[in-house]
Design a protein around this motif. Structure first.
Motif, PDB file in Angstrom:
ATOM      1  N   ILE A 113       8.770  22.741 -11.058  1.00  0.00           N
ATOM      2  CA  ILE A 113       7.941  21.528 -10.722  1.00  0.00           C
ATOM      3  C   ILE A 113       6.768  22.100 -10.103  1.00  0.00           C
ATOM      4  N   GLN A 114       5.530  21.688 -10.098  1.00  0.00           N
ATOM      5  CA  GLN A 114       4.463  21.962  -9.165  1.00  0.00           C
ATOM      6  C   GLN A 114       4.335  20.865  -8.281  1.00  0.00           C
ATOM      7  N   TYR A 115       4.423  21.312  -6.884  1.00  0.00           N
ATOM      8  CA  TYR A 115       4.519  20.064  -6.108  1.00  0.00           C
ATOM      9  C   TYR A 115       4.281  20.913  -4.454  1.00  0.00           C
ATOM     10  N   TYR A 116       3.092  20.178  -3.846  1.00  0.00           N
ATOM     11  CA  TYR A 116       2.714  20.956  -2.488  1.00  0.00           C
ATOM     12  C   TYR A 116       3.373  20.081  -1.666  1.00  0.00           C
ATOM     13  N   THR A 117       3.994  20.734  -0.688  1.00  0.00           N
ATOM     14  CA  THR A 117       4.624  20.180   0.563  1.00  0.00           C
ATOM     15  C   THR A 117       4.028  20.444   1.814  1.00  0.00           C
ATOM     16  N   HIS A 118       4.611  19.921   2.818  1.00  0.00           N
ATOM     17  CA  HIS A 118       3.991  20.349   4.281  1.00  0.00           C
ATOM     18  C   HIS A 118       5.010  21.088   4.807  1.00  0.00           C
TER      19      HIS A 118
ATOM     20  N   ASP B  82       7.912  29.030  -4.449  1.00  0.00           N
ATOM     21  CA  ASP B  82       7.219  30.581  -4.610  1.00  0.00           C
ATOM     22  C   ASP B  82       6.195  30.845  -3.671  1.00  0.00           C
ATOM     23  N   GLY B  83       5.688  30.108  -2.832  1.00  0.00           N
ATOM     24  CA  GLY B  83       4.751  29.901  -1.708  1.00  0.00           C
ATOM     25  C   GLY B  83       3.420  29.557  -2.175  1.00  0.00           C
ATOM     26  N   GLN B  84       3.393  28.969  -3.551  1.00  0.00           N
ATOM     27  CA  GLN B  84       2.091  28.510  -4.108  1.00  0.00           C
ATOM     28  C   GLN B  84       2.323  27.195  -4.561  1.00  0.00           C
ATOM     29  N   GLY B  85       3.106  26.712  -4.359  1.00  0.00           N
ATOM     30  CA  GLY B  85       3.356  25.039  -4.687  1.00  0.00           C
ATOM     31  C   GLY B  85       4.157  24.877  -5.961  1.00  0.00           C
ATOM     32  N   GLU B  86       4.884  25.945  -6.610  1.00  0.00           N
ATOM     33  CA  GLU B  86       5.866  26.071  -7.580  1.00  0.00           C
ATOM     34  C   GLU B  86       7.146  25.890  -7.052  1.00  0.00           C
ATOM     35  N   TRP B  87       7.944  24.962  -7.496  1.00  0.00           N
ATOM     36  CA  TRP B  87       9.304  24.615  -6.783  1.00  0.00           C
ATOM     37  C   TRP B  87      10.110  25.076  -8.299  1.00  0.00           C
ATOM     38  N   PHE B  88      11.238  25.793  -7.845  1.00  0.00           N
ATOM     39  CA  PHE B  88      12.205  26.065  -9.261  1.00  0.00           C
ATOM     40  C   PHE B  88      13.739  26.108  -8.701  1.00  0.00           C
ATOM     41  N   VAL B  89      14.471  26.234  -9.708  1.00  0.00           N
ATOM     42  CA  VAL B  89      15.989  26.381  -9.467  1.00  0.00           C
ATOM     43  C   VAL B  89      16.640  26.351 -10.694  1.00  0.00           C
ATOM     44  N   CYS B  90      17.656  27.378 -10.831  1.00  0.00           N
ATOM     45  CA  CYS B  90      18.223  27.880 -12.083  1.00  0.00           C
ATOM     46  C   CYS B  90      19.877  27.077 -11.673  1.00  0.00           C
TER      47      CYS B  90
ATOM     48  N   LYS C  19      19.879  27.645 -22.556  1.00  0.00           N
ATOM     49  CA  LYS C  19      18.820  28.865 -21.860  1.00  0.00           C
ATOM     50  C   LYS C  19      17.403  27.841 -21.989  1.00  0.00           C
ATOM     51  N   ALA C  20      16.800  27.422 -21.265  1.00  0.00           N
ATOM     52  CA  ALA C  20      15.802  26.713 -21.321  1.00  0.00           C
ATOM     53  C   ALA C  20      14.943  26.727 -20.007  1.00  0.00           C
ATOM     54  N   THR C  21      13.406  26.537 -20.007  1.00  0.00           N
ATOM     55  CA  THR C  21      12.941  26.408 -18.850  1.00  0.00           C
ATOM     56  C   THR C  21      12.092  25.111 -18.984  1.00  0.00           C
ATOM     57  N   ILE C  22      12.480  24.013 -17.980  1.00  0.00           N
ATOM     58  CA  ILE C  22      11.979  22.630 -17.952  1.00  0.00           C
ATOM     59  C   ILE C  22      10.893  22.807 -17.052  1.00  0.00           C
ATOM     60  N   HIS C  23       9.653  22.466 -17.290  1.00  0.00           N
ATOM     61  CA  HIS C  23       8.286  22.369 -16.854  1.00  0.00           C
ATOM     62  C   HIS C  23       8.198  20.808 -16.404  1.00  0.00           C
ATOM     63  N   ASP C  24       8.290  20.259 -15.308  1.00  0.00           N
ATOM     64  CA  ASP C  24       8.180  18.798 -14.927  1.00  0.00           C
ATOM     65  C   ASP C  24       6.884  18.768 -14.077  1.00  0.00           C
ATOM     66  N   TRP C  25       6.820  17.387 -13.682  1.00  0.00           N
ATOM     67  CA  TRP C  25       5.739  16.831 -13.045  1.00  0.00           C
ATOM     68  C   TRP C  25       6.273  15.686 -12.240  1.00  0.00           C
ATOM     69  N   TRP C  26       5.734  15.449 -10.989  1.00  0.00           N
ATOM     70  CA  TRP C  26       5.974  14.291 -10.155  1.00  0.00           C
ATOM     71  C   TRP C  26       5.874  12.929 -10.782  1.00  0.00           C
ATOM     72  N   LYS C  27       6.906  11.966 -10.788  1.00  0.00           N
ATOM     73  CA  LYS C  27       6.609  10.644 -11.303  1.00  0.00           C
ATOM     74  C   LYS C  27       6.394   9.752 -10.148  1.00  0.00           C
ATOM     75  N   ASP C  28       5.097   9.834  -9.722  1.00  0.00           N
ATOM     76  CA  ASP C  28       4.650   8.970  -8.621  1.00  0.00           C
ATOM     77  C   ASP C  28       4.387   7.372  -9.134  1.00  0.00           C
ATOM     78  N   ARG C  29       4.761   6.557  -8.036  1.00  0.00           N
ATOM     79  CA  ARG C  29       4.533   4.875  -8.116  1.00  0.00           C
ATOM     80  C   ARG C  29       3.210   4.637  -8.621  1.00  0.00           C
ATOM     81  N   PRO C  30       3.256   4.050  -9.750  1.00  0.00           N
ATOM     82  CA  PRO C  30       1.436   3.717 -10.312  1.00  0.00           C
ATOM     83  C   PRO C  30       0.771   2.792  -9.296  1.00  0.00           C
TER      84      PRO C  30
END
Length: 87
Positions: free
Chosen positions: A6-11, A30-38, A76-87
């Protein structure tokens, strides 16, 4: 082993987790806003939904509004997600 991304920028000091209801996993950055876990497939094969949340100093500071549906046809899959924010 499925990989969740998931692409998510943190502080500084924030961490991202993925929660399957019965088990939660800390994600790597990864240091560039991409978070991952296997995750071993056998640990989540019975789960149907999951969501992401942010912690700082062990306290949840932000959580997705709605979860994601888990539909992995094979272990064996890679799931590319997005953050589901409140509308």
């Amino acid at each position: 082993m499925p990989t969740f991304r998931i692409q998510y920028y943190t502080h500084w000091g924030e961490e991202l987790h993925v929660d399957f209801g019965c088990r939660t996993y800390l994600m790597d950055n990864d240091g560039q806003g991409e978070w991952f876990v296997c995750i071993p497939y056998n640990e989540i094969k019975d789960c149907t939904e999951y969501n992401y949340f942010v912690t700082e100093n062990g306290t949840i500071t932000r959580r997705e509004w709605r979860g994601h549906r888990l539909d992995i046809a094979e272990n064996k899959a890679t799931i590319h997600d997005w953050w589901k924010d409140r509308p």
